[in-house]
Design a protein around this motif. Structure first.
Motif, PDB file in Angstrom:
ATOM      1  N   GLY A  59     -21.507 -19.326  90.356  1.00  0.00           N
ATOM      2  CA  GLY A  59     -21.715 -17.959  90.701  1.00  0.00           C
ATOM      3  C   GLY A  59     -23.233 -17.824  90.933  1.00  0.00           C
ATOM      4  O   GLY A  59     -23.612 -17.077  91.800  1.00  0.00           O
ATOM      5  N   GLU A  60     -23.996 -18.569  90.092  1.00  0.00           N
ATOM      6  CA  GLU A  60     -25.573 -18.412  90.129  1.00  0.00           C
ATOM      7  C   GLU A  60     -26.006 -19.254  91.359  1.00  0.00           C
ATOM      8  O   GLU A  60     -26.762 -18.668  92.228  1.00  0.00           O
ATOM      9  CB  GLU A  60     -26.071 -19.291  89.082  1.00  0.00           C
ATOM     10  N   ARG A  61     -25.277 -20.356  91.884  1.00  0.00           N
ATOM     11  CA  ARG A  61     -25.604 -21.035  93.234  1.00  0.00           C
ATOM     12  C   ARG A  61     -25.243 -19.896  94.188  1.00  0.00           C
ATOM     13  O   ARG A  61     -26.024 -19.871  95.118  1.00  0.00           O
ATOM     14  CB  ARG A  61     -24.672 -22.202  93.398  1.00  0.00           C
ATOM     15  N   LEU A  62     -24.129 -19.290  94.383  1.00  0.00           N
ATOM     16  CA  LEU A  62     -23.634 -18.634  95.391  1.00  0.00           C
ATOM     17  C   LEU A  62     -24.522 -17.119  95.277  1.00  0.00           C
ATOM     18  O   LEU A  62     -24.938 -16.736  96.475  1.00  0.00           O
ATOM     19  CB  LEU A  62     -22.338 -18.049  95.309  1.00  0.00           C
ATOM     20  N   GLY A  63     -24.913 -16.521  94.246  1.00  0.00           N
ATOM     21  CA  GLY A  63     -25.541 -15.395  93.896  1.00  0.00           C
ATOM     22  C   GLY A  63     -27.008 -15.584  94.770  1.00  0.00           C
ATOM     23  O   GLY A  63     -27.390 -14.673  95.309  1.00  0.00           O
ATOM     24  N   SER A  64     -27.350 -16.938  94.405  1.00  0.00           N
ATOM     25  CA  SER A  64     -28.783 -16.936  94.917  1.00  0.00           C
ATOM     26  C   SER A  64     -28.943 -16.954  96.615  1.00  0.00           C
ATOM     27  O   SER A  64     -30.020 -16.777  97.263  1.00  0.00           O
ATOM     28  CB  SER A  64     -29.513 -18.257  94.667  1.00  0.00           C
ATOM     29  N   LEU A  65     -27.520 -17.099  96.905  1.00  0.00           N
ATOM     30  CA  LEU A  65     -27.473 -16.835  98.671  1.00  0.00           C
ATOM     31  C   LEU A  65     -27.183 -15.733  99.287  1.00  0.00           C
ATOM     32  O   LEU A  65     -27.186 -15.386 100.533  1.00  0.00           O
ATOM     33  CB  LEU A  65     -26.697 -17.977  99.072  1.00  0.00           C
ATOM     34  N   ILE A  66     -26.746 -14.755  98.447  1.00  0.00           N
ATOM     35  CA  ILE A  66     -26.206 -13.405  98.956  1.00  0.00           C
ATOM     36  C   ILE A  66     -27.438 -12.647  99.521  1.00  0.00           C
ATOM     37  O   ILE A  66     -28.423 -12.425  98.958  1.00  0.00           O
ATOM     38  CB  ILE A  66     -25.694 -12.671  97.801  1.00  0.00           C
ATOM     39  N   LEU A 119      -6.160 -10.873  85.666  1.00  0.00           N
ATOM     40  CA  LEU A 119      -6.957 -10.594  84.102  1.00  0.00           C
ATOM     41  C   LEU A 119      -7.133 -12.070  83.734  1.00  0.00           C
ATOM     42  O   LEU A 119      -6.016 -12.960  83.605  1.00  0.00           O
ATOM     43  CB  LEU A 119      -6.069  -9.986  83.223  1.00  0.00           C
ATOM     44  N   GLY A 120      -8.324 -12.527  83.391  1.00  0.00           N
ATOM     45  CA  GLY A 120      -8.588 -13.666  82.761  1.00  0.00           C
ATOM     46  C   GLY A 120      -8.866 -14.750  83.831  1.00  0.00           C
ATOM     47  O   GLY A 120      -9.239 -16.004  83.346  1.00  0.00           O
ATOM     48  N   ALA A 121      -8.926 -14.469  85.154  1.00  0.00           N
ATOM     49  CA  ALA A 121      -9.125 -15.430  86.196  1.00  0.00           C
ATOM     50  C   ALA A 121     -10.623 -15.943  86.031  1.00  0.00           C
ATOM     51  O   ALA A 121     -10.694 -16.912  86.507  1.00  0.00           O
ATOM     52  CB  ALA A 121      -8.929 -14.689  87.589  1.00  0.00           C
ATOM     53  N   GLY A 122     -11.515 -14.939  85.675  1.00  0.00           N
ATOM     54  CA  GLY A 122     -12.679 -15.570  85.807  1.00  0.00           C
ATOM     55  C   GLY A 122     -13.802 -14.391  86.619  1.00  0.00           C
ATOM     56  O   GLY A 122     -15.090 -14.968  86.646  1.00  0.00           O
ATOM     57  N   LYS A 123     -13.311 -13.424  86.854  1.00  0.00           N
ATOM     58  CA  LYS A 123     -14.232 -12.581  87.723  1.00  0.00           C
ATOM     59  C   LYS A 123     -15.380 -11.990  87.040  1.00  0.00           C
ATOM     60  O   LYS A 123     -16.365 -12.244  87.694  1.00  0.00           O
ATOM     61  CB  LYS A 123     -13.471 -11.220  88.019  1.00  0.00           C
ATOM     62  N   THR A 124     -15.401 -11.722  85.508  1.00  0.00           N
ATOM     63  CA  THR A 124     -16.761 -11.343  84.968  1.00  0.00           C
ATOM     64  C   THR A 124     -17.636 -12.538  84.756  1.00  0.00           C
ATOM     65  O   THR A 124     -18.764 -12.324  84.899  1.00  0.00           O
ATOM     66  CB  THR A 124     -16.265 -10.732  83.757  1.00  0.00           C
ATOM     67  N   THR A 125     -16.830 -13.625  84.326  1.00  0.00           N
ATOM     68  CA  THR A 125     -17.565 -14.872  84.270  1.00  0.00           C
ATOM     69  C   THR A 125     -18.470 -15.251  85.700  1.00  0.00           C
ATOM     70  O   THR A 125     -19.486 -15.485  85.460  1.00  0.00           O
ATOM     71  CB  THR A 125     -16.779 -16.023  84.025  1.00  0.00           C
ATOM     72  N   LEU A 126     -17.767 -15.032  86.680  1.00  0.00           N
ATOM     73  CA  LEU A 126     -18.503 -15.548  88.035  1.00  0.00           C
ATOM     74  C   LEU A 126     -19.376 -14.429  88.247  1.00  0.00           C
ATOM     75  O   LEU A 126     -20.473 -14.601  88.781  1.00  0.00           O
ATOM     76  CB  LEU A 126     -17.365 -15.639  89.069  1.00  0.00           C
ATOM     77  N   ALA A 127     -19.181 -13.196  87.935  1.00  0.00           N
ATOM     78  CA  ALA A 127     -20.227 -11.982  88.224  1.00  0.00           C
ATOM     79  C   ALA A 127     -21.376 -12.207  87.459  1.00  0.00           C
ATOM     80  O   ALA A 127     -22.402 -12.209  87.984  1.00  0.00           O
ATOM     81  CB  ALA A 127     -19.453 -10.820  87.728  1.00  0.00           C
ATOM     82  N   THR A 187     -13.712 -25.232  89.533  1.00  0.00           N
ATOM     83  CA  THR A 187     -14.467 -25.360  88.239  1.00  0.00           C
ATOM     84  C   THR A 187     -13.604 -25.864  87.103  1.00  0.00           C
ATOM     85  O   THR A 187     -12.281 -25.615  87.329  1.00  0.00           O
ATOM     86  CB  THR A 187     -15.105 -24.210  87.906  1.00  0.00           C
ATOM     87  N   SER A 188     -14.053 -26.602  86.121  1.00  0.00           N
ATOM     88  CA  SER A 188     -13.117 -26.721  84.937  1.00  0.00           C
ATOM     89  C   SER A 188     -13.654 -26.022  83.729  1.00  0.00           C
ATOM     90  O   SER A 188     -13.192 -26.781  82.729  1.00  0.00           O
ATOM     91  CB  SER A 188     -12.749 -28.042  84.969  1.00  0.00           C
ATOM     92  N   SER A 189     -14.594 -25.221  83.751  1.00  0.00           N
ATOM     93  CA  SER A 189     -15.013 -24.502  82.646  1.00  0.00           C
ATOM     94  C   SER A 189     -15.630 -23.193  82.913  1.00  0.00           C
ATOM     95  O   SER A 189     -15.974 -23.243  83.939  1.00  0.00           O
ATOM     96  CB  SER A 189     -15.914 -25.474  81.745  1.00  0.00           C
ATOM     97  N   PRO A 190     -15.646 -22.295  81.795  1.00  0.00           N
ATOM     98  CA  PRO A 190     -16.507 -21.108  82.221  1.00  0.00           C
ATOM     99  C   PRO A 190     -17.942 -21.515  82.533  1.00  0.00           C
ATOM    100  O   PRO A 190     -18.481 -20.691  83.428  1.00  0.00           O
ATOM    101  CB  PRO A 190     -16.302 -20.238  80.867  1.00  0.00           C
ATOM    102  N   GLU A 191     -18.747 -22.509  81.796  1.00  0.00           N
ATOM    103  CA  GLU A 191     -19.990 -22.690  82.296  1.00  0.00           C
ATOM    104  C   GLU A 191     -20.122 -23.073  83.512  1.00  0.00           C
ATOM    105  O   GLU A 191     -21.100 -22.729  84.462  1.00  0.00           O
ATOM    106  CB  GLU A 191     -20.614 -23.520  81.058  1.00  0.00           C
ATOM    107  N   GLU A 192     -19.118 -23.720  84.098  1.00  0.00           N
ATOM    108  CA  GLU A 192     -19.283 -24.310  85.475  1.00  0.00           C
ATOM    109  C   GLU A 192     -19.166 -23.140  86.579  1.00  0.00           C
ATOM    110  O   GLU A 192     -19.300 -23.041  87.621  1.00  0.00           O
ATOM    111  CB  GLU A 192     -17.966 -25.104  85.820  1.00  0.00           C
ATOM    112  N   THR A 193     -18.108 -22.146  85.793  1.00  0.00           N
ATOM    113  CA  THR A 193     -17.870 -21.192  86.786  1.00  0.00           C
ATOM    114  C   THR A 193     -19.037 -20.040  87.073  1.00  0.00           C
ATOM    115  O   THR A 193     -19.574 -19.592  87.856  1.00  0.00           O
ATOM    116  CB  THR A 193     -16.631 -20.113  86.431  1.00  0.00           C
ATOM    117  N   ARG A 194     -19.972 -20.110  85.751  1.00  0.00           N
ATOM    118  CA  ARG A 194     -21.148 -19.243  85.935  1.00  0.00           C
ATOM    119  C   ARG A 194     -22.159 -19.848  86.879  1.00  0.00           C
ATOM    120  O   ARG A 194     -22.990 -19.223  87.465  1.00  0.00           O
ATOM    121  CB  ARG A 194     -21.750 -19.146  84.243  1.00  0.00           C
ATOM    122  N   LYS A 195     -22.353 -21.381  86.649  1.00  0.00           N
ATOM    123  CA  LYS A 195     -23.082 -22.214  87.482  1.00  0.00           C
ATOM    124  C   LYS A 195     -22.833 -21.856  88.945  1.00  0.00           C
ATOM    125  O   LYS A 195     -23.592 -21.800  89.841  1.00  0.00           O
ATOM    126  CB  LYS A 195     -23.238 -23.615  87.245  1.00  0.00           C
TER     127      LYS A 195
END
Ligand code: ADP
Ligand code: MG
Length: 150
Positions: A16-23, A35-43, A6-14
């Motif tokens: 996550g949303e795609r993967l989350g719907s498959l879990i 720290l700052g990798a994007g774990k919370t954003t992805l979560a 991904t190349s933005s926090p919004e892309e990371t969130r999206k």
């Protein structure tokens, strides 16, 4: 293993949303990265994909340690192990029950988990550039509903 970028926090969130719907129910997701990798954003995205209401997963659980959210198909737990190091502390915090609950559990600093988990989904995050993030997803076959559809 599958790799996503991904190349933005919004892309990371999206992502996550795609993967989350498959879990699948009971999926344990270990998020690894500095720290700052994007774990919370992805979560946040993962939780949205699991049907946790948009914007509900606002708070990083760094201080509350375990947050619980109602999702579309059951409870979603969000855990941060940054301050929960060591088996005894993790056990005392009630993490064993959370892991055995059959609910989806998203764990930041997942590499620090010292309690046993069967077939976790692990997502390793690295940052090759300022806004670039690289996600290595392992364990999809075991814990995702449709292994080949991501
Ligand atoms: P962590 O939980 O791993 O500490 P956060 O998700 O809280 O990370 O923070 C990630 C930080 O990186 C935020 O400040 C965010 O704006 C920034 N960032 C820059 N590019 C990205 C990206 N592609 N994906 C996610 N976060 C990004
Ligand atoms: Mg975080």
């Amino acid at each position: 293993m599958k790799v996503f970028r991904t190349s933005s926090p919004e892309e990371t969130r999206k992502l996550g949303e795609r993967l989350g719907s498959l879990i699948a129910p009971g999926g344990i997701v270990l998020l690894e990265g500095d720290l700052g990798a994007g774990k919370t954003t992805l979560a946040k995205g993962l939780a949205e994909g699991l049907g946790v209401g948009d914007g509900n997963l606002v708070h990083s659980p760094t201080f509350s340690l375990v947050n619980e959210y109602p999702g579309a198909t059951g409870t979603v737990y969000h855990v941060d192990l940054y301050r929960l190091q060591g088996r005894d502390e993790q056990y005392s915090a009630g993490l064993t029950d959370v892991l055995d609950s059959g609910s989806v559990v998203i764990i930041e600093w997942g590499g620090r988990l010292e309690l046993p988990v069967e077939d976790p989904i692990t997502i390793g995050i690295s940052s090759p550039g300022d806004e670039e993030r690289r996600f290595e997803v392992r364990g999809m076959d075991e814990r995702f509903k449709r292994p080949d559809s991501v």
